[in-house]
Design a protein around this motif. Structure first.
Motif, short mmCIF file in Angstrom:
data_model
loop_
_atom_site.label_atom_id
_atom_site.label_comp_id
_atom_site.label_asym_id
_atom_site.label_seq_id
_atom_site.Cartn_x
_atom_site.Cartn_y
_atom_site.Cartn_z
N LEU A 237 0.75 -0.93 0.09
CA LEU A 237 -0.06 -0.02 -0.10
C LEU A 237 0.51 1.10 0.07
N VAL A 238 -0.05 2.47 -0.11
CA VAL A 238 1.16 3.90 -0.12
C VAL A 238 0.34 4.57 0.94
N ASP A 239 1.37 4.93 2.15
CA ASP A 239 0.97 5.67 2.73
C ASP A 239 0.57 7.25 2.12
N GLU A 240 -0.84 7.89 2.77
CA GLU A 240 -1.07 8.81 2.27
C GLU A 240 -0.66 9.93 3.32
N LEU A 241 -0.07 10.47 3.47
CA LEU A 241 -0.01 11.55 4.60
C LEU A 241 -0.62 12.96 4.40
N PRO A 242 -0.77 13.47 5.64
CA PRO A 242 -2.22 14.38 5.87
C PRO A 242 -1.04 15.55 5.52
N PRO A 243 -1.78 16.80 4.87
CA PRO A 243 -0.89 17.76 4.14
C PRO A 243 -0.42 18.79 4.86
#
Length: 350
Positions: free
Chosen positions: A126-132
């Protein structure tokens, strides 16, 4: 069928390579599955993009026998084990997957190479999508963390911050409190917590800071604080945050296999490919293992899931091969087989 060749997959226009199993993804799950399958004398190709999720981490943790091993070292050892049993490993990214007639699959890699296989094991993770929030990505896996079981010991007894991203934030802060008495929960953009939640946090000595987090303070090569919109900086040594866990599975669209949203505690945490306990998906012949189907699984669990899927795939191939052998025997006019009592054959002797 034993795989001894170590050639690269065929380029577009060349004769296509065919395998019993193509493993898409070369992390712990993929290599675990490949190891089980190569030891079962299957021809196996592992296709790996070379971008493991845990690459930024210093070591792999909570993996008995491998505690603290650098991720690259663990993968190198596992790769050598797979190729030692005749498996093949190639670097590449699968961009499309489709059926090859009634009994197999055709994969297209970036660059045009084509691979055919009777079965697929998808372990792309998976890809970790970090908070902006500016600065999070640069510190990810070092002092911006997600899993206390993976990183908690390394930041024990230090000032830890937790960046709220949804309904699970309070649970996350209480979890990290096990590793430090100095935990601050930054409410950031999350909704106001309830009275019961505030009571739990207060009882455990977890402080709550309102205001949006706008960045990090870094001194040298080390996190020293969390900066708020009003200009205040709260000293912290580590910052924990939940990420959106998005399955790497776009290439499966051609097979009609799509990720489903995963929800925990009323919060959507990401997506995953649905699969049963053996890793079998809704598409016959396709298995999935590791974080692509179980987003919160750790390395040791992903490796085990890969082994289970590999064993299930081998059993499925055996059933298919046995069916063909029976059909061929019948077509040849062979009489029904009688039960063998073992008389005169030495059965039961040692």
């Amino acid at each position: 069928m034993t795989a001894h060749s170590h050639r690269s997959p065929a380029a577009a226009g060349d004769a296509q390579r065919r395998y019993d199993v193509a493993v898409v993804g070369g992390g712990a799950a993929g290599l675990g599955g490949a190891l089980a399958l190569t030891r079962a004398r299957r021809s196996v190709l592992v296709i790996d993009s070379g971008a493991p999720r845990n690459a930024p981490a210093d070591g792999v943790h909570v993996y008995p026998g491998h505690e603290g091993t650098p991720p690259a070292q663990l993968l190198a050892t596992a790769r050598a084990e797979v190729t030692g049993y005749g498996g093949e490993i190639t670097t590449g990214t699968v961009v499309a997957a489709g059926r090859r007639g009634p009994g197999g699959f055709r994969l297209v890699l970036d660059g045009g190479a084509v691979v055919e296989a009777a079965r697929l094991l998808v372990t792309t993770g998976l890809v970790d999508e970090l908070p902006p929030v500016p600065g999070l990505a640069e510190r990810w896996g070092r002092d911006v963390l997600h899993c206390p079981y993976c990183h908690g010991w390394e930041v024990r007894d230090t000032p830890i911050g937790v960046l709220a991203t949804g309904p699970l934030a309070v649970h996350q802060a209480l979890l990290w409190r096990q590793w430090s008495e100095d935990v601050t929960l930054f409410r950031h953009t999350a909704p106001e917590f309830g009275d019961e939640e505030y009571e739990k946090l207060a009882a455990r000595g977890v402080s709550v800071v309102d205001g949006e987090v706008t960045g990090l303070e870094v001194t040298g090569d080390r996190l020293t604080g969390v900066r708020l919109a009003g200009g205040r900086t709260v000293p912290r040594r580590a910052l924990a945050t939940a990420t959106r866990l998005t399955a790497r599975a776009d290439f499966l669209d051609g097979l009609g296999l799509k990720p489903a949203e995963q929800e925990v505690g009323g919060q959507v945490i990401g997506t995953a490919i649905p699969a049963d306990p053996t890793g079998a998906t809704a598409v016959p012949g396709v298995w999935a293992a590791g974080n692509v189907t179980s987003p919160t699984e750790q390395v040791v669990g992903s490796a085990a899931a890969g082994v289970r899927a590999g064993a299930a795939i081998n059993a499925d191939l055996i059933a298919e091969e046995t069916g063909r052998a029976v059909a061929a025997r019948r077509a040849a006019g062979a009489p029904p087989a009688a039960a063998d009592t073992g008389a005169g054959t030495g059965a039961g002797e040692f």
